[in-house]
Design a protein around this motif. Structure first.
Motif, PDB file in Angstrom:
ATOM      1  N   PHE A 163       0.831  -1.204   0.000  1.00  0.00           N
ATOM      2  CA  PHE A 163       0.000   0.000   0.000  1.00  0.00           C
ATOM      3  C   PHE A 163       0.862   1.250   0.000  1.00  0.00           C
ATOM      4  N   ASP A 164       0.457   2.207  -0.818  1.00  0.00           N
ATOM      5  CA  ASP A 164       1.086   3.521  -0.808  1.00  0.00           C
ATOM      6  C   ASP A 164       0.648   4.211   0.482  1.00  0.00           C
ATOM      7  N   PRO A 165       1.560   4.547   1.388  1.00  0.00           N
ATOM      8  CA  PRO A 165       1.148   5.106   2.669  1.00  0.00           C
ATOM      9  C   PRO A 165       0.591   6.533   2.580  1.00  0.00           C
ATOM     10  N   GLN A 166       0.814   7.196   1.462  1.00  0.00           N
ATOM     11  CA  GLN A 166       0.277   8.546   1.307  1.00  0.00           C
ATOM     12  C   GLN A 166      -1.162   8.526   0.807  1.00  0.00           C
ATOM     13  N   THR A 167      -1.490   7.579  -0.078  1.00  0.00           N
ATOM     14  CA  THR A 167      -2.827   7.533  -0.672  1.00  0.00           C
ATOM     15  C   THR A 167      -3.680   6.382  -0.158  1.00  0.00           C
ATOM     16  N   GLY A 168      -3.044   5.327   0.373  1.00  0.00           N
ATOM     17  CA  GLY A 168      -3.752   4.137   0.816  1.00  0.00           C
ATOM     18  C   GLY A 168      -4.032   3.149  -0.309  1.00  0.00           C
ATOM     19  N   LYS A 169      -3.683   3.500  -1.534  1.00  0.00           N
ATOM     20  CA  LYS A 169      -3.961   2.644  -2.686  1.00  0.00           C
ATOM     21  C   LYS A 169      -3.049   1.416  -2.698  1.00  0.00           C
ATOM     22  N   CYS A 170      -3.653   0.259  -2.962  1.00  0.00           N
ATOM     23  CA  CYS A 170      -2.881  -0.972  -3.111  1.00  0.00           C
ATOM     24  C   CYS A 170      -2.145  -0.910  -4.440  1.00  0.00           C
ATOM     25  N   THR A 171      -0.856  -1.241  -4.424  1.00  0.00           N
ATOM     26  CA  THR A 171      -0.044  -1.104  -5.633  1.00  0.00           C
ATOM     27  C   THR A 171       0.197  -2.416  -6.374  1.00  0.00           C
ATOM     28  N   ASN A 172      -0.233  -3.546  -5.803  1.00  0.00           N
ATOM     29  CA  ASN A 172      -0.018  -4.822  -6.484  1.00  0.00           C
ATOM     30  C   ASN A 172      -1.273  -5.687  -6.554  1.00  0.00           C
ATOM     31  N   ALA A 173      -2.416  -5.105  -6.216  1.00  0.00           N
ATOM     32  CA  ALA A 173      -3.704  -5.808  -6.292  1.00  0.00           C
ATOM     33  C   ALA A 173      -4.799  -4.742  -6.300  1.00  0.00           C
ATOM     34  N   THR A 174      -6.043  -5.167  -6.347  1.00  0.00           N
ATOM     35  CA  THR A 174      -7.155  -4.223  -6.321  1.00  0.00           C
ATOM     36  C   THR A 174      -7.591  -3.999  -4.882  1.00  0.00           C
ATOM     37  N   GLY A 175      -7.631  -2.764  -4.470  1.00  0.00           N
ATOM     38  CA  GLY A 175      -8.071  -2.443  -3.119  1.00  0.00           C
ATOM     39  C   GLY A 175      -7.372  -1.214  -2.595  1.00  0.00           C
TER      40      GLY A 175
END
Length: 105
Positions: free
Chosen positions: A74-86
């Protein structure tokens, strides 16, 4: 009319995680994963959306928070998962006086 966002104490600045580490903290009844990424504090919800893994038990790799159970990152700034959906919720953090504060949405 917009609502002013409130800053809530997350922990003492002295208790914040060292660079490259994670800490479990609580704010307004929510478990928060507080991460120190290259000297910058970041805060996200503590539970991975995949299988509810505790993110604070993971690690930081290449600037991302890695879930200890199945290595979702997870990108700690955006919360976006970077290697899966979520994603997880990410929250603004600041240090003021001797406290670390978080702004919950």
């Amino acid at each position: 009319m917009s609502e002013e966002k409130v800053w809530i104490r997350l922990c003492a600045a002295a208790d914040a995680p060292a660079d490259g580490t994670l800490l479990l903290a609580e704010a307004a009844g929510r478990d928060i994963c507080l991460a120190n990424v290259d000297g910058t504090l970041r805060a996200v919800d503590n539970r991975c959306p995949h299988r509810d893994g505790p993110l604070h038990e993971g690690w930081i790799e290449n600037g991302e928070i890695i879930c200890p159970w199945h290595s979702w990152s997870f990108d700690p700034q955006t919360g976006k998962c970077t290697n899966a959906t979520g994603c997880v919720n990410a929250y603004p953090v600041k240090t003021q006086d001797s406290d670390v504060l978080i702004q919950l949405a």
